[in-house]
Motif scaffolding. Structure first.
Motif, PDB file in Angstrom:
ATOM      1  N   TYR A  69      42.563 -44.644  62.922  1.00  0.00           N
ATOM      2  CA  TYR A  69      41.187 -45.118  62.807  1.00  0.00           C
ATOM      3  C   TYR A  69      40.830 -45.028  61.333  1.00  0.00           C
ATOM      4  CZ  TYR A  69      36.132 -45.330  63.774  1.00  0.00           C
ATOM      5  OH  TYR A  69      34.803 -45.676  63.824  1.00  0.00           O
ATOM      6  N   SER A  95      32.571 -46.413  66.510  1.00  0.00           N
ATOM      7  CA  SER A  95      33.273 -47.496  67.195  1.00  0.00           C
ATOM      8  C   SER A  95      34.674 -47.134  67.683  1.00  0.00           C
ATOM      9  CB  SER A  95      33.351 -48.722  66.276  1.00  0.00           C
ATOM     10  OG  SER A  95      34.110 -48.399  65.127  1.00  0.00           O
ATOM     11  N   LYS A  97      37.559 -46.476  70.070  1.00  0.00           N
ATOM     12  CA  LYS A  97      37.785 -46.955  71.429  1.00  0.00           C
ATOM     13  C   LYS A  97      38.550 -45.923  72.243  1.00  0.00           C
ATOM     14  CE  LYS A  97      37.676 -51.864  70.312  1.00  0.00           C
ATOM     15  NZ  LYS A  97      36.287 -51.920  70.226  1.00  0.00           N
TER      16      LYS A  97
END
Length: 122
Positions: A69, A95, A97
Protein backbone atom coordinates in the motif's frame (compact mmCIF):
# COMPACT_ATOMS: atom_id res chain seq x y z
CA UNK A 1 -7.56 -17.04 -0.03
CA UNK A 2 -6.76 -13.59 1.42
CA UNK A 3 -3.23 -12.33 1.74
CA UNK A 4 -1.99 -11.64 5.30
CA UNK A 5 0.59 -9.07 6.40
CA UNK A 6 1.97 -8.64 9.90
CA UNK A 7 3.23 -5.58 11.77
CA UNK A 8 4.56 -5.17 15.29
CA UNK A 9 5.68 -2.29 17.48
CA UNK A 10 6.93 -1.71 21.00
CA UNK A 11 6.68 1.66 22.76
CA UNK A 12 8.32 3.04 25.89
CA UNK A 13 5.40 4.31 27.98
CA UNK A 14 7.46 7.18 29.40
CA UNK A 15 8.13 8.43 25.85
CA UNK A 16 4.40 8.72 25.18
CA UNK A 17 3.82 10.27 28.61
CA UNK A 18 6.48 12.93 27.91
CA UNK A 19 4.97 13.71 24.50
CA UNK A 20 1.53 14.14 26.04
CA UNK A 21 2.85 16.30 28.89
CA UNK A 22 4.96 18.44 26.53
CA UNK A 23 2.52 18.90 23.63
CA UNK A 24 -0.80 18.15 25.38
CA UNK A 25 -3.84 18.42 23.10
CA UNK A 26 -1.68 19.17 20.05
CA UNK A 27 -0.17 15.67 20.31
CA UNK A 28 -3.37 13.96 21.47
CA UNK A 29 -5.52 15.46 18.73
CA UNK A 30 -2.95 14.65 16.02
CA UNK A 31 -2.67 10.98 17.01
CA UNK A 32 -5.88 9.91 18.79
CA UNK A 33 -9.59 10.23 18.05
CA UNK A 34 -11.90 11.70 20.68
CA UNK A 35 -13.22 8.20 21.49
CA UNK A 36 -9.68 6.89 21.95
CA UNK A 37 -8.86 9.81 24.25
CA UNK A 38 -12.05 9.28 26.27
CA UNK A 39 -11.23 5.59 26.70
CA UNK A 40 -7.64 6.25 27.82
CA UNK A 41 -8.65 9.08 30.16
CA UNK A 42 -11.22 6.79 31.83
CA UNK A 43 -8.42 4.49 33.04
CA UNK A 44 -6.46 4.85 36.27
CA UNK A 45 -3.18 4.87 34.29
CA UNK A 46 -4.07 6.58 31.00
CA UNK A 47 -0.49 6.74 29.68
CA UNK A 48 -0.29 2.93 29.52
CA UNK A 49 -3.39 2.85 27.34
CA UNK A 50 -2.24 5.73 25.13
CA UNK A 51 1.05 3.88 24.61
CA UNK A 52 -0.80 0.67 23.74
CA UNK A 53 -2.97 2.42 21.18
CA UNK A 54 0.08 4.23 19.76
CA UNK A 55 1.95 0.91 19.40
CA UNK A 56 -1.14 -0.60 17.74
CA UNK A 57 -1.32 2.26 15.24
CA UNK A 58 2.37 1.80 14.38
CA UNK A 59 1.85 -1.96 13.99
CA UNK A 60 -1.17 -1.36 11.75
CA UNK A 61 0.84 1.03 9.56
CA UNK A 62 3.64 -1.55 9.25
CA UNK A 63 1.22 -4.35 8.36
CA UNK A 64 -0.59 -2.27 5.73
CA UNK A 65 2.64 -0.86 4.25
CA UNK A 66 4.08 -4.39 3.92
CA UNK A 67 1.18 -5.16 1.55
CA UNK A 68 2.67 -2.57 -0.85
CA UNK A 69 0.00 0.00 0.00
CA UNK A 70 1.72 3.17 -1.17
CA UNK A 71 -0.48 5.99 0.09
CA UNK A 72 0.29 8.06 3.20
CA UNK A 73 -1.31 6.81 6.42
CA UNK A 74 -2.09 9.31 9.16
CA UNK A 75 -2.35 8.16 12.77
CA UNK A 76 -5.89 9.49 13.05
CA UNK A 77 -7.00 7.41 10.06
CA UNK A 78 -6.48 4.36 12.30
CA UNK A 79 -8.85 4.10 15.24
CA UNK A 80 -8.19 1.56 17.98
CA UNK A 81 -11.23 1.04 20.18
CA UNK A 82 -12.21 -1.65 22.65
CA UNK A 83 -15.04 -4.15 22.82
CA UNK A 84 -17.02 -4.48 26.05
CA UNK A 85 -14.66 -7.27 27.16
CA UNK A 86 -11.68 -4.92 26.71
CA UNK A 87 -10.31 -6.55 23.56
CA UNK A 88 -9.06 -4.05 20.98
CA UNK A 89 -10.35 -3.68 17.47
CA UNK A 90 -9.32 -1.49 14.57
CA UNK A 91 -11.31 0.66 12.18
CA UNK A 92 -9.70 2.37 9.22
CA UNK A 93 -10.54 5.63 7.49
CA UNK A 94 -8.45 5.07 4.37
CA UNK A 95 -8.68 3.34 1.01
CA UNK A 96 -7.03 0.07 2.08
CA UNK A 97 -8.99 -2.85 0.60
CA UNK A 98 -8.96 -5.12 3.59
CA UNK A 99 -9.23 -5.28 7.35
CA UNK A 100 -6.82 -5.33 10.28
CA UNK A 101 -6.86 -7.28 13.55
CA UNK A 102 -4.81 -6.01 16.51
CA UNK A 103 -3.52 -7.30 19.81
CA UNK A 104 -2.03 -5.08 22.54
CA UNK A 105 -0.18 -5.89 25.75
CA UNK A 106 1.77 -3.82 28.24
CA UNK A 107 3.86 -3.77 31.39
CA UNK A 108 4.47 -0.73 33.58
CA UNK A 109 7.24 0.37 31.18
CA UNK A 110 6.40 -0.84 27.68
CA UNK A 111 3.45 -1.44 25.40
CA UNK A 112 3.61 -3.88 22.52
CA UNK A 113 1.16 -4.46 19.70
CA UNK A 114 0.76 -6.81 16.78
CA UNK A 115 -1.39 -6.25 13.71
CA UNK A 116 -2.44 -8.57 10.94
CA UNK A 117 -3.72 -6.92 7.78
CA UNK A 118 -5.92 -9.06 5.59
CA UNK A 119 -5.92 -7.95 1.99
CA UNK A 120 -8.79 -9.34 -0.04
CA UNK A 121 -8.21 -7.52 -3.30
CA UNK A 122 -5.00 -5.87 -4.52
Amino acid sequence: MPELYIGTDIVDIDRIKLSIEKYQTKFLDKVFSIKEQEYCQSKSKPFIHYAGKFAAKEAVIKSIKSSEYDKPIEFKSIIILNNSDGSPYCTLNLSFKGSVKVSISHTENHAVAFAIAELNDK
